[in-house]
Design an enzyme around this catalytic site. Structure first.
Site, PDB file in Angstrom:
ATOM      1  N   ARG A   1      34.932  31.462  30.251  1.00  0.00           N
ATOM      2  CA  ARG A   1      34.974  32.832  29.697  1.00  0.00           C
ATOM      3  C   ARG A   1      35.761  33.729  30.636  1.00  0.00           C
ATOM      4  NH1 ARG A   1      30.395  35.762  30.008  1.00  0.00           N
ATOM      5  NH2 ARG A   1      29.223  34.428  31.420  1.00  0.00           N
TER       6      ARG A   1
ATOM      7  N   ILE B   1      37.896  36.039  33.000  1.00  0.00           N
ATOM      8  CA  ILE B   1      39.075  35.795  33.840  1.00  0.00           C
ATOM      9  C   ILE B   1      39.334  34.298  33.992  1.00  0.00           C
ATOM     10  CG2 ILE B   1      39.878  35.955  36.229  1.00  0.00           C
ATOM     11  CD1 ILE B   1      38.632  38.782  36.332  1.00  0.00           C
TER      12      ILE B   1
ATOM     13  N   ASN C   1      36.568  30.932  40.987  1.00  0.00           N
ATOM     14  CA  ASN C   1      36.556  32.131  40.135  1.00  0.00           C
ATOM     15  C   ASN C   1      35.149  32.585  39.775  1.00  0.00           C
ATOM     16  OD1 ASN C   1      37.560  33.988  37.818  1.00  0.00           O
ATOM     17  ND2 ASN C   1      36.236  32.495  36.787  1.00  0.00           N
ATOM     18  N   ALA C   2      34.223  31.659  39.595  1.00  0.00           N
ATOM     19  CA  ALA C   2      32.879  32.010  39.088  1.00  0.00           C
ATOM     20  C   ALA C   2      32.265  33.118  39.934  1.00  0.00           C
ATOM     21  CB  ALA C   2      31.973  30.784  39.101  1.00  0.00           C
TER      22      ALA C   2
ATOM     23  N   TYR D   1      27.558  43.362  45.707  1.00  0.00           N
ATOM     24  CA  TYR D   1      28.804  42.792  45.165  1.00  0.00           C
ATOM     25  C   TYR D   1      29.961  43.059  46.129  1.00  0.00           C
ATOM     26  CZ  TYR D   1      32.480  41.842  41.665  1.00  0.00           C
ATOM     27  OH  TYR D   1      33.569  41.346  40.989  1.00  0.00           O
TER      28      TYR D   1
ATOM     29  N   GLY E   1      41.713  44.038  39.833  1.00  0.00           N
ATOM     30  CA  GLY E   1      41.147  45.392  39.750  1.00  0.00           C
ATOM     31  C   GLY E   1      40.114  45.443  38.641  1.00  0.00           C
TER      32      GLY E   1
HETATM   33  N1  LIG Z   1      35.986  41.761  35.328  1.00  0.00           N
HETATM   34  C1  LIG Z   1      36.445  42.430  36.390  1.00  0.00           C
HETATM   35  O1  LIG Z   1      36.779  43.641  36.306  1.00  0.00           O
HETATM   36  C2  LIG Z   1      36.604  41.754  37.716  1.00  0.00           C
HETATM   37  C3  LIG Z   1      37.331  42.419  38.703  1.00  0.00           C
HETATM   38  C4  LIG Z   1      37.516  41.824  39.941  1.00  0.00           C
HETATM   39  C5  LIG Z   1      37.017  40.557  40.168  1.00  0.00           C
HETATM   40  N2  LIG Z   1      36.305  39.910  39.194  1.00  0.00           N
HETATM   41  C6  LIG Z   1      35.806  38.573  39.522  1.00  0.00           C
HETATM   42  O2  LIG Z   1      36.397  37.628  38.658  1.00  0.00           O
HETATM   43  C7  LIG Z   1      35.509  36.521  38.460  1.00  0.00           C
HETATM   44  C8  LIG Z   1      35.287  36.322  36.971  1.00  0.00           C
HETATM   45  O3  LIG Z   1      34.714  37.517  36.438  1.00  0.00           O
HETATM   46  P1  LIG Z   1      34.684  37.842  34.888  1.00  0.00           P
HETATM   47  O4  LIG Z   1      34.939  39.285  34.735  1.00  0.00           O
HETATM   48  O5  LIG Z   1      35.494  36.865  34.134  1.00  0.00           O
HETATM   49  O6  LIG Z   1      33.117  37.591  34.606  1.00  0.00           O
HETATM   50  P2  LIG Z   1      32.361  37.088  33.309  1.00  0.00           P
HETATM   51  O7  LIG Z   1      33.130  37.437  32.088  1.00  0.00           O
HETATM   52  O8  LIG Z   1      30.972  37.587  33.464  1.00  0.00           O
HETATM   53  O9  LIG Z   1      32.371  35.485  33.454  1.00  0.00           O
HETATM   54  C9  LIG Z   1      31.760  34.909  34.580  1.00  0.00           C
HETATM   55  C10 LIG Z   1      32.029  33.440  34.602  1.00  0.00           C
HETATM   56  O10 LIG Z   1      31.452  32.901  35.794  1.00  0.00           O
HETATM   57  C11 LIG Z   1      30.581  31.844  35.457  1.00  0.00           C
HETATM   58  N3  LIG Z   1      29.473  31.784  36.403  1.00  0.00           N
HETATM   59  C12 LIG Z   1      28.652  32.798  36.804  1.00  0.00           C
HETATM   60  N4  LIG Z   1      27.760  32.341  37.697  1.00  0.00           N
HETATM   61  C13 LIG Z   1      28.022  31.026  37.851  1.00  0.00           C
HETATM   62  C14 LIG Z   1      27.463  29.997  38.647  1.00  0.00           C
HETATM   63  N5  LIG Z   1      26.419  30.244  39.464  1.00  0.00           N
HETATM   64  N6  LIG Z   1      27.995  28.762  38.582  1.00  0.00           N
HETATM   65  C15 LIG Z   1      29.042  28.495  37.765  1.00  0.00           C
HETATM   66  N7  LIG Z   1      29.614  29.416  36.987  1.00  0.00           N
HETATM   67  C16 LIG Z   1      29.108  30.666  37.038  1.00  0.00           C
HETATM   68  C17 LIG Z   1      30.134  32.103  34.039  1.00  0.00           C
HETATM   69  O11 LIG Z   1      29.714  30.885  33.475  1.00  0.00           O
HETATM   70  P3  LIG Z   1      28.933  30.802  32.055  1.00  0.00           P
HETATM   71  O12 LIG Z   1      29.977  31.082  31.011  1.00  0.00           O
HETATM   72  O13 LIG Z   1      28.405  29.418  31.952  1.00  0.00           O
HETATM   73  O14 LIG Z   1      27.872  31.859  32.090  1.00  0.00           O
HETATM   74  C18 LIG Z   1      31.413  32.697  33.438  1.00  0.00           C
HETATM   75  O15 LIG Z   1      32.282  31.668  33.044  1.00  0.00           O
HETATM   76  C19 LIG Z   1      34.243  36.878  39.223  1.00  0.00           C
HETATM   77  O16 LIG Z   1      34.276  36.274  40.497  1.00  0.00           O
HETATM   78  C20 LIG Z   1      34.320  38.390  39.350  1.00  0.00           C
HETATM   79  O17 LIG Z   1      33.592  38.852  40.460  1.00  0.00           O
HETATM   80  C21 LIG Z   1      36.093  40.483  37.973  1.00  0.00           C
END
Ligand SMILES: NC(=O)c1ccc[n+]([C@@H]2O[C@H](COP(=O)([O-])OP(=O)(O)OC[C@H]3O[C@@H](n4cnc5c(N)ncnc54)[C@H](OP(=O)(O)O)[C@@H]3O)[C@@H](O)[C@H]2O)c1
Length: 266
Positions: free
Chosen positions: A21, A23, A97-98, A170, A201
């Site tokens: 899902r 990113i 990434n997770a 975080y 970002g």
């Molecule tokens: N969205 C933003 O604005 C943003 C900005 C900067 C950085 N980030 C970083 O980018 C990364 C992805 O974020 P996102 O926005 O795509 O988040 P998201 O939509 O909530 O998706 C999170 C993903 O991480 C997986 N995950 C969470 N905990 C896990 C674990 N313990 N073991 C394995 N997989 C796990 C989830 O798996 P399931 O599908 O199985 O639940 C999901 O695929 C993260 O590290 C986040 O901190 C996000």
């Protein structure tokens, strides 16, 4: 270092943790288009991971498989590595990434130990020890002549450097992860393994759903010089650029994918 290692793009293998899902999926799609075979790691959402794998194969990936593992669990992390090598034979690119946001955004003075452990365990402790194990596996694959110059990518965040006092745990985890990227970059450089940090970002995913309206207003008002939400594809394209081997004399590099949000203005 072996010169006989395969350089066939079609057989290169990438692992994206949390790839089903958000990113992670954007990264998987771009690597699929670059003809990587893929492991889409997930923790809970098999349906999304399986759909992501089908899409990856339709985009050009020779094979894409979902593997369940909680990256905060060291034993499950090692199993993810072993299953990848068992099923696909090699690892050329590992993408940490997770990640999770705090379940509740609380003021700095009210952060609970439970939320700290959940966020730091998933976003910092887990990827640190996972990358320790990945490094050992990559070195063994090099010694066997199965890969030549594998790469590791950390997805950190603007929160590595920008203080948000309503999600301290975080910010701490992401700041720590930025240092983890530097440490592995230094340690692995002599072996020809390059390490990069991609620092997104504000990206439109499930993680930012709860604050979508508020951020939309701030973005429209000029929060980031490029006045739009980032997309998973924006991040995926940065990772694909790294994977294209276009940065052979760079390691430990931070690639901002944030519409200029990190820039200081006057
Ligand atoms: N969205 C933003 O604005 C943003 C900005 C900067 C950085 N980030 C970083 O980018 C990364 C992805 O974020 P996102 O926005 O795509 O988040 P998201 O939509 O909530 O998706 C999170 C993903 O991480 C997986 N995950 C969470 N905990 C896990 C674990 N313990 N073991 C394995 N997989 C796990 C989830 O798996 P399931 O599908 O199985 O639940 C999901 O695929 C993260 O590290 C986040 O901190 C996000």
């Amino acid at each position: 270092m072996s010169t006989a290692a395969p350089r066939d793009d079609r057989s290169r293998v990438a692992v994206v943790t949390g790839g089903g899902r958000g990113i992670g999926r954007g990264i998987v799609e771009e690597l699929a288009a670059a003809r990587f075979s893929l492991v889409v790691n997930y923790r809970d959402d098999l349906e999304s991971a399986a759909a992501c794998c089908r899409q990856a194969e339709s985009l050009g990936s020779p094979t894409a498989i979902p593997i369940r593992a909680d990256v905060s669990d060291l034993v499950q992390g090692r199993r993810l590595i072993d299953e990848t090598i068992g099923q696909l034979g090699r690892i050329d690119l590992w993408v940490n990434n997770a990640g999770v946001a705090p379940r509740v955004r609380r003021d700095l003075l009210e952060v609970t130990p439970e939320s700290w452990d959940h966020v730091v365990g998933t976003n910092l402790r887990g990827p640190f020890f996972l990358t320790q194990s990945v490094s050992g596996a990559l070195i063994r694959l090099q010694e066997q002549g199965l890969v030549r110059e594998p790469q590791i990518v950390f997805i950190t965040s603007i929160s590595s450097t920008h203080a948000s006092i309503n999600r301290a745990e975080y910010c701490v985890a992401k700041a720590g992860l930025s240092m983890v990227a530097q440490l592995f970059a230094v340690a692995l450089a002599p072996r020809g393994i390059r390490v990069y940090e991609v620092r997104p970002g504000i990206i439109d995913t499930d993680m930012t759903r709860a604050v979508h309206e508020q951020y939309s207003e701030r973005i429209a008002a000029g929060l980031s010089p490029i006045r739009r939400w980032g997309t998973p594809r924006d991040v995926g394209r940065a990772v694909a650029a790294i994977a294209s081997d276009s940065l052979p004399f760079s390691t430990g590099e931070v690639i901002h994918v944030d519409g200029g949000l990190h820039l200081r203005t006057l």
